[in-house]
Design a protein around this motif. Sequence first.
Motif, mmCIF file in Angstrom:
data_model
loop_
_atom_site.group_PDB
_atom_site.id
_atom_site.type_symbol
_atom_site.label_atom_id
_atom_site.label_comp_id
_atom_site.label_asym_id
_atom_site.label_seq_id
_atom_site.Cartn_x
_atom_site.Cartn_y
_atom_site.Cartn_z
ATOM 1 N N GLU A 146 0.816 -1.209 0.000
ATOM 2 C CA GLU A 146 0.000 0.000 0.000
ATOM 3 C C GLU A 146 0.853 1.264 0.000
ATOM 4 O O GLU A 146 0.371 2.347 -0.358
ATOM 5 C CB GLU A 146 -0.923 0.009 1.222
ATOM 6 C CG GLU A 146 -1.954 -1.114 1.221
ATOM 7 C CD GLU A 146 -2.752 -1.154 2.501
ATOM 8 O OE1 GLU A 146 -2.536 -0.274 3.362
ATOM 9 O OE2 GLU A 146 -3.576 -2.069 2.666
ATOM 10 N N HIS A 147 2.127 1.141 0.388
ATOM 11 C CA HIS A 147 2.986 2.331 0.409
ATOM 12 C C HIS A 147 3.297 2.771 -1.016
ATOM 13 O O HIS A 147 3.634 1.934 -1.869
ATOM 14 C CB HIS A 147 4.283 2.043 1.170
ATOM 15 C CG HIS A 147 5.077 3.282 1.471
ATOM 16 N ND1 HIS A 147 5.890 3.904 0.539
ATOM 17 C CD2 HIS A 147 5.159 4.041 2.606
ATOM 18 C CE1 HIS A 147 6.445 4.961 1.074
ATOM 19 N NE2 HIS A 147 6.027 5.071 2.340
ATOM 20 N N PRO A 148 3.201 4.056 -1.332
ATOM 21 C CA PRO A 148 3.365 4.535 -2.714
ATOM 22 C C PRO A 148 4.747 4.308 -3.318
ATOM 23 O O PRO A 148 4.895 4.373 -4.541
ATOM 24 C CB PRO A 148 3.045 6.028 -2.606
ATOM 25 C CG PRO A 148 3.231 6.369 -1.163
ATOM 26 C CD PRO A 148 2.832 5.150 -0.413
ATOM 27 N N ALA A 149 5.764 4.060 -2.489
ATOM 28 C CA ALA A 149 7.116 3.851 -3.031
ATOM 29 C C ALA A 149 7.383 2.397 -3.397
ATOM 30 O O ALA A 149 8.372 2.098 -4.056
ATOM 31 C CB ALA A 149 8.166 4.322 -2.021
ATOM 32 N N VAL A 150 6.515 1.486 -2.992
ATOM 33 C CA VAL A 150 6.762 0.051 -3.142
ATOM 34 C C VAL A 150 6.215 -0.458 -4.473
ATOM 35 O O VAL A 150 5.017 -0.366 -4.734
ATOM 36 C CB VAL A 150 6.136 -0.734 -1.977
ATOM 37 C CG1 VAL A 150 6.290 -2.230 -2.195
ATOM 38 C CG2 VAL A 150 6.800 -0.327 -0.658
ATOM 39 N N ALA A 151 7.114 -1.002 -5.304
ATOM 40 C CA ALA A 151 6.695 -1.633 -6.560
ATOM 41 C C ALA A 151 6.397 -3.103 -6.342
ATOM 42 O O ALA A 151 5.494 -3.668 -6.953
ATOM 43 C CB ALA A 151 7.769 -1.478 -7.629
ATOM 44 N N SER A 152 7.185 -3.744 -5.470
ATOM 45 C CA SER A 152 6.977 -5.162 -5.166
ATOM 46 C C SER A 152 7.592 -5.452 -3.811
ATOM 47 O O SER A 152 8.552 -4.777 -3.392
ATOM 48 C CB SER A 152 7.611 -6.042 -6.249
ATOM 49 O OG SER A 152 7.283 -7.396 -6.046
ATOM 50 N N VAL A 153 7.068 -6.476 -3.129
ATOM 51 C CA VAL A 153 7.578 -6.811 -1.809
ATOM 52 C C VAL A 153 7.426 -8.300 -1.564
ATOM 53 O O VAL A 153 6.449 -8.920 -1.975
ATOM 54 C CB VAL A 153 6.845 -6.006 -0.703
ATOM 55 C CG1 VAL A 153 5.343 -6.240 -0.771
ATOM 56 C CG2 VAL A 153 7.382 -6.342 0.676
ATOM 57 N N VAL A 154 8.450 -8.874 -0.925
ATOM 58 C CA VAL A 154 8.413 -10.271 -0.500
ATOM 59 C C VAL A 154 8.821 -10.321 0.968
ATOM 60 O O VAL A 154 9.840 -9.739 1.354
ATOM 61 C CB VAL A 154 9.378 -11.144 -1.333
ATOM 62 C CG1 VAL A 154 9.425 -12.559 -0.770
ATOM 63 C CG2 VAL A 154 8.951 -11.171 -2.786
ATOM 64 N N VAL A 155 8.023 -11.009 1.772
ATOM 65 C CA VAL A 155 8.325 -11.157 3.199
ATOM 66 C C VAL A 155 8.723 -12.601 3.473
ATOM 67 O O VAL A 155 8.035 -13.540 3.051
ATOM 68 C CB VAL A 155 7.108 -10.774 4.064
ATOM 69 C CG1 VAL A 155 7.360 -11.130 5.532
ATOM 70 C CG2 VAL A 155 6.814 -9.278 3.936
ATOM 71 N N VAL A 156 9.846 -12.784 4.154
ATOM 72 C CA VAL A 156 10.292 -14.112 4.563
ATOM 73 C C VAL A 156 10.541 -14.105 6.059
ATOM 74 O O VAL A 156 10.744 -13.054 6.670
ATOM 75 C CB VAL A 156 11.583 -14.542 3.826
ATOM 76 C CG1 VAL A 156 11.358 -14.591 2.326
ATOM 77 C CG2 VAL A 156 12.742 -13.610 4.166
ATOM 78 N N GLY A 157 10.526 -15.284 6.658
ATOM 79 C CA GLY A 157 10.802 -15.406 8.081
ATOM 80 C C GLY A 157 12.224 -15.858 8.328
ATOM 81 O O GLY A 157 12.659 -16.881 7.802
#
Length: 559
Positions: free
Chosen positions: A455-466
């Motif tokens: 949702e942040h306007p600067a983010v094109a893509s995001v991956v979350v890992v543990g």
Amino acid sequence: MIFDSRLELPPPPRSDVFSYIFHHGRRAYPWNRVLYRVDGKEETLTLAELERKSRQFAHALRTEYDIRPRDVVCILATDRIEYPIAYYGALAAGATIALIPIQKEMSETDVAARLEQARAKLLITDSEVLFLAEVASMLAGVIPLMTMDANNQGWSCMADLIKIGDPTANVFDLNTEMEANEYDAFINRTSGSTGAMKSVVTSHAHFIATMEATKLTVPENTDPDKDVWLSSLSLGFFINAKLHMGLNILLGIPVIFTQGSLDESNIGVIERHHITFLFITPPLASRLARCDVSGVNVSSIKWLLTAGAPMHENLRRTVSENFGGVHLTLEWATSETMLLAIQIDESSKKAGSSGTLVNGIQAKVINTETGCECGVGEEGEILVRNKLARFKGYKNNDAANRDFDSEGWFHTKDYGYLDEDCNVYIIDRIKELLKVGEGYGSHISASELESVLFEHPAVASVVVVGLRNNESQIDEPAAFVILKPEHAANSNVARQEVEQFAAQKLTGLRRLTGGVHCLSSYPTTGFKIDRRALKSMMLSKRKPVAAGLFVSPAMVKLV
């Protein structure tokens, strides 16, 4: 509770793949229809040419290389006009095909490992990757090889072999359900980012059953007499071969081959050929989400399809907006089972749903703690099987084949539930559920955190890992972000802004205790984002800290 697809059950497969594609399964269209073109060149291939040359090549494979049913033929080549001939020639000879995709990072040892695991009898390659193929062949025990195009090294060329092949020879033919299930058509290396690589065996019956279901997932506005498709990644990826050397032939739709991955540098191919369909993998979606298409007419696009991994809704919406609002359809599939569920029509396009179970598929949900079967809306691991063809499992891998039980069910390792209409909801991969919090811990979904950060306007893509804390045995969620171009020049400032945003939005157990980190691109395995590589990247950078302490993002600087 067993969930049965509500869609019509196709007839049981009782032929080989070659006969099905060219004679039993395709719609009636002229034999002189051009099915393949090469962007920027005059090279074309018609249905008649493909069928005839494939038969000639099959006869030459039998007479010159003694290729017999159950022999494995590997294909390592760039996308070119000869590729479909090599593919269907090997099938017409009765061989089992093992495709090796072209990837920038691939080494000779990578190729050799695939050749050895498949127990290849022949390697078909081309002049562009001939040196790679030669070295890999030597490492794998001197596998005979030949090239699709002319070469200067003295290897046999496919064009010369076609000349000596008999187009009337019927080298391989299956005619019963038993034969179609018994003989193997493909060996497909899994592209998952967790666990060891495995090779999936696909019978002729399984492939045909899947194609029958796939035909029924094509959008209603598809016009086979006018549409043009683009092969957007290497034909060596089995799912891409299924679409662009299978579904397109059944429908009679031309496919354009182009060099390189689809991005801003060559997106003009869409306008040049009036492309109507794009298959978009998660890494490609990440590129297209930040791709400027304002200077290209992409209005011809009618169908966007993705598969390979769950994709959060915000990324799907951004890609869709770049292509005039065309819905990005999600296909749920695995290497082991091929097509399982898809958003076929408006009734199956429910928010968060991967779509409805396709023709012939059954599913059930198992509680991951008790092992009991779940009902409608109850969460657990999703198991699937095909009523028309039994899954054959992995080649020479007894340990991995425990994922297939005695009743034919495959444990997908996808965590989710089904509704009363057999729509499938994937919450996350079981291995991508993060265990956070003290005591026994609680599970949270990585994709849920990704959706918030997107949702942040600067983010094109995001991956979350543990990132597993070995002392506490809990996961510390870490976000790997690709910034939009206008924010990438000042990545430190953007990263801090995203961190502040995350701190406000993600509280309690959902905190990003592993920090936010910026990358220019994601590592990939096959056509999926390599989460193991992301974890390794972080673990190699971070410093030891006391158990349970917050790991400051400032301790790790990836960009």
